[in-house]
Scaffold this active site. Structure first.
Site, PDB file in Angstrom:
ATOM      1  N   PHE A 236     -46.841  12.396  51.217  1.00 10.75           N
ATOM      2  CA  PHE A 236     -45.474  12.536  50.693  1.00 10.75           C
ATOM      3  C   PHE A 236     -45.418  13.004  49.251  1.00 10.75           C
ATOM      4  O   PHE A 236     -44.373  12.915  48.618  1.00 10.75           O
ATOM      5  CB  PHE A 236     -44.696  11.227  50.859  1.00 10.75           C
ATOM      6  CG  PHE A 236     -44.796  10.630  52.235  1.00 10.75           C
ATOM      7  CD1 PHE A 236     -44.335  11.348  53.340  1.00 10.75           C
ATOM      8  CD2 PHE A 236     -45.373   9.390  52.452  1.00 10.75           C
ATOM      9  CE1 PHE A 236     -44.439  10.822  54.616  1.00 10.75           C
ATOM     10  CE2 PHE A 236     -45.477   8.859  53.730  1.00 10.75           C
ATOM     11  CZ  PHE A 236     -45.014   9.567  54.817  1.00 10.75           C
ATOM     12  N   GLY A 462     -51.060  13.068  58.760  1.00 14.16           N
ATOM     13  CA  GLY A 462     -50.350  12.422  59.860  1.00 14.16           C
ATOM     14  C   GLY A 462     -49.334  13.390  60.454  1.00 14.16           C
ATOM     15  O   GLY A 462     -48.632  13.077  61.404  1.00 14.16           O
ATOM     16  N   LEU A 586     -44.630  25.630  66.285  1.00 12.86           N
ATOM     17  CA  LEU A 586     -45.919  25.749  66.963  1.00 12.86           C
ATOM     18  C   LEU A 586     -46.145  24.628  67.971  1.00 12.86           C
ATOM     19  O   LEU A 586     -46.850  24.812  68.959  1.00 12.86           O
ATOM     20  CB  LEU A 586     -47.050  25.747  65.937  1.00 12.86           C
ATOM     21  CG  LEU A 586     -46.895  26.759  64.795  1.00 12.86           C
ATOM     22  CD1 LEU A 586     -48.078  26.676  63.863  1.00 12.86           C
ATOM     23  CD2 LEU A 586     -46.726  28.169  65.325  1.00 12.86           C
ATOM     24  N   PRO A 588     -43.554  21.625  69.471  1.00 11.95           N
ATOM     25  CA  PRO A 588     -42.248  20.969  69.391  1.00 11.95           C
ATOM     26  C   PRO A 588     -42.352  19.449  69.217  1.00 11.95           C
ATOM     27  O   PRO A 588     -41.475  18.835  68.615  1.00 11.95           O
ATOM     28  CB  PRO A 588     -41.590  21.311  70.734  1.00 11.95           C
ATOM     29  CG  PRO A 588     -42.344  22.466  71.269  1.00 11.95           C
ATOM     30  CD  PRO A 588     -43.734  22.407  70.696  1.00 11.95           C
ATOM     31  N   THR A 590     -44.899  17.537  67.605  1.00 16.34           N
ATOM     32  CA  THR A 590     -45.206  17.126  66.227  1.00 16.34           C
ATOM     33  C   THR A 590     -44.103  17.598  65.281  1.00 16.34           C
ATOM     34  O   THR A 590     -43.813  16.935  64.281  1.00 16.34           O
ATOM     35  CB  THR A 590     -46.576  17.696  65.785  1.00 16.34           C
ATOM     36  OG1 THR A 590     -46.611  19.099  66.026  1.00 16.34           O
ATOM     37  CG2 THR A 590     -47.709  17.024  66.519  1.00 16.34           C
ATOM     38  N   GLY A 658     -42.781  26.142  57.706  1.00 20.72           N
ATOM     39  CA  GLY A 658     -43.082  24.776  57.249  1.00 20.72           C
ATOM     40  C   GLY A 658     -41.932  23.845  57.569  1.00 20.72           C
ATOM     41  O   GLY A 658     -40.768  24.214  57.473  1.00 20.72           O
ATOM     42  N   GLU A 661     -40.750  18.916  54.984  1.00 23.15           N
ATOM     43  CA  GLU A 661     -39.860  18.358  53.988  1.00 23.15           C
ATOM     44  C   GLU A 661     -38.379  18.578  54.220  1.00 23.15           C
ATOM     45  O   GLU A 661     -37.539  17.844  53.705  1.00 23.15           O
ATOM     46  CB  GLU A 661     -40.284  18.876  52.599  1.00 23.15           C
ATOM     47  CG  GLU A 661     -41.561  18.180  52.182  1.00 23.15           C
ATOM     48  CD  GLU A 661     -42.310  18.838  51.032  1.00 23.15           C
ATOM     49  OE1 GLU A 661     -42.141  18.394  49.911  1.00 23.15           O
ATOM     50  OE2 GLU A 661     -43.070  19.783  51.282  1.00 23.15           O
TER      51      GLU A 661
HETATM   52 MO1  MOS Z   1     -44.934  17.146  49.217  1.00 24.67          MO
HETATM   53  S1  MOS Z   1     -43.776  16.175  47.818  1.00 24.67           S
HETATM   54  O1  MOS Z   1     -45.073  18.647  48.452  1.00 24.67           O
HETATM   55  O2  MOS Z   1     -46.401  16.342  49.311  1.00 24.67           O
END
Ligand code: MOS
Length: 695
Positions: A236, A462, A586, A588, A590, A658, A661
């Site tokens: 994180f 993870g 890639l 669905p 995960t 990506g 986030e």
């Molecule tokens: Mo994330 S805050 O770029 O690990």
């Protein structure tokens, strides 16, 4: 046979649920001894006396290391030290820069003996008054030297003119608190020296960043440091840059001439590994009678430490989220006597979308326009900063999520959707996160037995790196995934970037694919005797030129139903429907897990998370998971995620933007907007708690 796109179970799932996955702290190292970090009880000043006599007399104690006797190392930023690198606290002087700073390391043969001896240290301080919050020092706000991405300030047109032209105007301040990451697995390092060569088993998001930093700390060649990290129990952002404890464990191992294991305690997670900094965000918006934006201003002040600079870039998304001729964005920092903050899931966009998406909702309300319709009227078809988007399917996200949520049933007046003693509110927002990427390398090996080994020195936090890289490799090799084994987490493997900024798959995926394609080419021309041995292909990717030509972002639209119980005073998120467009998906399964995880955290950020620092002492009051509140099962409703598949030809060879986030962005604004719709009360200060609704 294609495995990319299939909802494959995590290949490491069984290891994880059966407890056989080797996390850094699980590594069996012979003759390992245990270290604990002792931290300061004051926030500013210096150590005037440190007496370790009693501690050293205890059985099993091997060393007490402090500023009096610690090896001399380099704690400052190195040559390459950019805005992402932190100044470390490595017992080089008696200065105290923040509360709960490392002041000593105690090493003993068992953890319990080290902990007990640590409690016997006698420390005296010369204390000075500490500035614990940015509110006490707003006059010292300065423009930062650098952001991790982009410039501190950016504007186009004139916001002043735009506000004069506006029919409806809004100027408000939004604030977000300090927050701490707290992955399930706290940080920890096992340091082993063989002569002048150092091996680290470390829980990290970036084995190469860790390797490079430790080589600088000890003044040894990069090749002499090896970092191993096969499983990470969450990152994180707090494991994205090397913190003091890693170097301290290696220093202690040098002092006692034994392998040293050093695990950060849960309370230490609140001062030693960074936090999301408190922000004060001032927003001014204007729109004409039709709801077209005429002005967007977003000025951010965030907390940093007095000795180092980290900027929460909360205004970045406001430069490109909506079409407007007049936009102005600034970032400032205030240095205080606190630890240096750091990246925390969607640094900038998570706190920034709370502010801008709340403000947009407020302006739409003033203009008496439905907030979804208001956003569509201000849709940015290209990035206002000047480049076309590589792809953007936000309109489809709005439509799909609104339809599934039942947005049309919303009655616009606040407090108009009561259900018994519950006030019901519908809110929505825009989510966004950049498609970050860096060059990476990978290796593919064909074995004589027909199996393949593919390696890249990346990390799996993870998120599913093991699984998705295996899928990419299998398709590039044109074999079923059962014949491919993917390995990561060792700095002897090909170099890749930090697993941060949602960029692992977009950076490492193309390298894995290219290495596998190169290997296939080699196999096609290999002679029979070559095939009796391993055939190896190793490549390094370059970042595509398109990264200069296009603006690359993911977008999404979370819709939430909030229920506020007027009798019990509870604020509950009852329903979430969110749609995201993040390029190609890639896996669905995960992917959904990442979206749901981001939204879950967003619910916590909206309603619960807050690190409270005592103004008088500068110490955190919330320092465990009893006081620092995060959502549990009962707080989280069914989360319905719609993924809009995008074909993006520019972003990378895999087409992925990506997904790690974006889920935490937008959602806090959507919840604040729903709380307003439910109650008629606008809360501009996270987290939204009952006391703020009453105030
Ligand atoms: Mo994330 S805050 O770029 O690990």
């Amino acid at each position: 046979m294609k495995s990319v796109g299939a909802p494959i179970d995590r290949l490491d799932a069984q290891k994880k649920v059966t407890g056989t996955a080797t996390y850094a702290m699980d590594t069996e190292v012979t003759k390992v001894v245990h270290a604990v970090i002792v931290t300061s009880t004051i926030a500013k000043g210096s150590i005037s006396a440190l007496d370790a006599t009693a501690a050293k007399r205890e059985p099993g104690v091997l060393a007490v290391m402090s500023h009096l006797d610690a090896p001399k190392v380099m704690a400052g930023k190195g040559k390459a030290g950019g805005p992402s690198e932190r100044i470390l606290q490595l017992l080089q002087d008696p200065l105290i820069l923040y509360a709960d700073q490392p002041i000593a390391v105690v090493v003993a043969d068992t953890l319990e003996r080290a902990q007990h001896a640590a409690s016997l240290l006698v420390v005296k301080y010369t204390a000075e008054a500490a500035v614990a919050t940015i509110e006490q020092a707003l006059g010292t706000a300065t423009t930062p030297k650098a952001l991790a991405h982009g410039k501190p300030d950016w504007s186009r047109g004139s916001v002043e003119v735009g506000l004069v032209q506006a029919k409806f105007k809004l100027e408000q301040t939004y604030t977000t608190p300090n927050e701490n990451h707290n992955p399930m697995e706290p940080h920890g390092t096992i340091a082993v020296w063989h002569g002048d060569e150092l091996t680290l088993y470390d829980s990290t998001q970036g084995i190469f960043g860790c390797r490079n930093r430790l080589s600088e700390v000890f003044g040894i060649a990069k090749e002499k440091v090896r970092v191993i990290d096969q499983f990470v129990g969450g990152g994180f952002g707090c494991k994205g840059t090397p913190w003091s404890h890693i170097a301290l464990s290696a220093m202690a191992a040098k002092v006692v001439n034994r392998p040293v294991k050093l695990a950060i305690t849960r309370p230490q997670m609140f001062s030693l590994v960074g936090h999301r900094p408190h922000t004060i965000q001032k927003i001014a918006l204007g729109c004409d009678a039709e709801g077209k934006l005429t002005a967007v201003r977003h000025d951010v002040i965030s907390e940093t430490s007095r000795f180092d600079e980290f900027v929460e870039p909360s205004a970045l998304q406001s430069r490109m989220l909506y079409e407007c001729a007049n936009i102005s964005t600034t970032h400032k920092v205030v240095g205080i006597d606190a630890p240096t903050p750091t990246f925390m899931r969607a640094p900038g966009e998570s706190s920034g979308t709370f502010a801008i998406e709340s403000a947009i909702d407020e302006l739409a309300f003033l203009a008496k326009i439905d907030p979804l319709e208001f956003r569509i009227r201000n849709y940015a078809s290209s990035d206002p900063q000047g480049k076309p988007f590589s792809s953007k399917s936000l309109r489809q996200c709005y439509e799909a999520a609104a339809a599934k949520f039942g947005w049309a049933k919303r009655t616009p007046t606040p407090r108009s959707m009561r259900d018994g003693h519950e006030l019901v509110g519908y809110g929505m927002a825009t989510a966004t996160y950049p498609a970050n990427q860096q060059s990476a390398s990978a290796k593919a090996i064909a074995r004589p037995d027909g199996t393949f080994l593919v390696q890249a020195g990346t990390q799996d936090l993870g998120t599913g790196t093991y699984t998705v890289m295996t899928q990419i490799a299998a398709d590039a090799l044109e074999v079923p995934i059962e014949r491919v084994r993917f390995e990561l987490g060792d700095s002897l493997m090909p170099e890749t970037p930090v697993s941060g900024g949602s960029m692992t798959v977009g950076s490492v995926g193309p390298a894995v694919r290219q290495a596998c394609i190169a290997l296939r080419g080699m196999m096609a021309i290999a002679r029979a005797e070559d095939k009796a041995k391993d055939i190896v292909a190793e490549i390094k990717t370059e970042l595509a030129k398109d990264h200069d030509l296009y603006s690359m972002h993911s977008f999404g639209a979370p819709f939430v139903e909030v229920r506020v119980d007027e009798d019990l005073g509870t604020i509950r998120v009852a329903r979430v429907v969110a749609a995201y467009a993040c390029g190609k998906i890639l896996n669905p399964k995960t992917a959904n897990n990442q979206f749901v995880g981001g939204i879950t955290w967003g619910i916590g950020m909206a309603l619960q998370e807050e690190t409270v620092r005592d103004r008088r002492t500068g110490r955190n009051v919330t320092r465990d998971l009893a006081d620092y509140h995060v959502p549990v099962h009962a707080d989280i409703p069914t989360i319905d995620v719609i993924s809009i598949d995008e074909e993006d030809l520019h972003v990378n060879a895999i087409g992925t933007k990506g997904i790690g986030e974006i889920g935490i962005t937008g959602i806090t604004g959507a919840i604040a907007n729903a709380v307003f719709h439910a109650t008629g009360k606008r809360v501009r200060d996270l987290p939204i708690r009952l006391d703020k609704l009453l105030g």
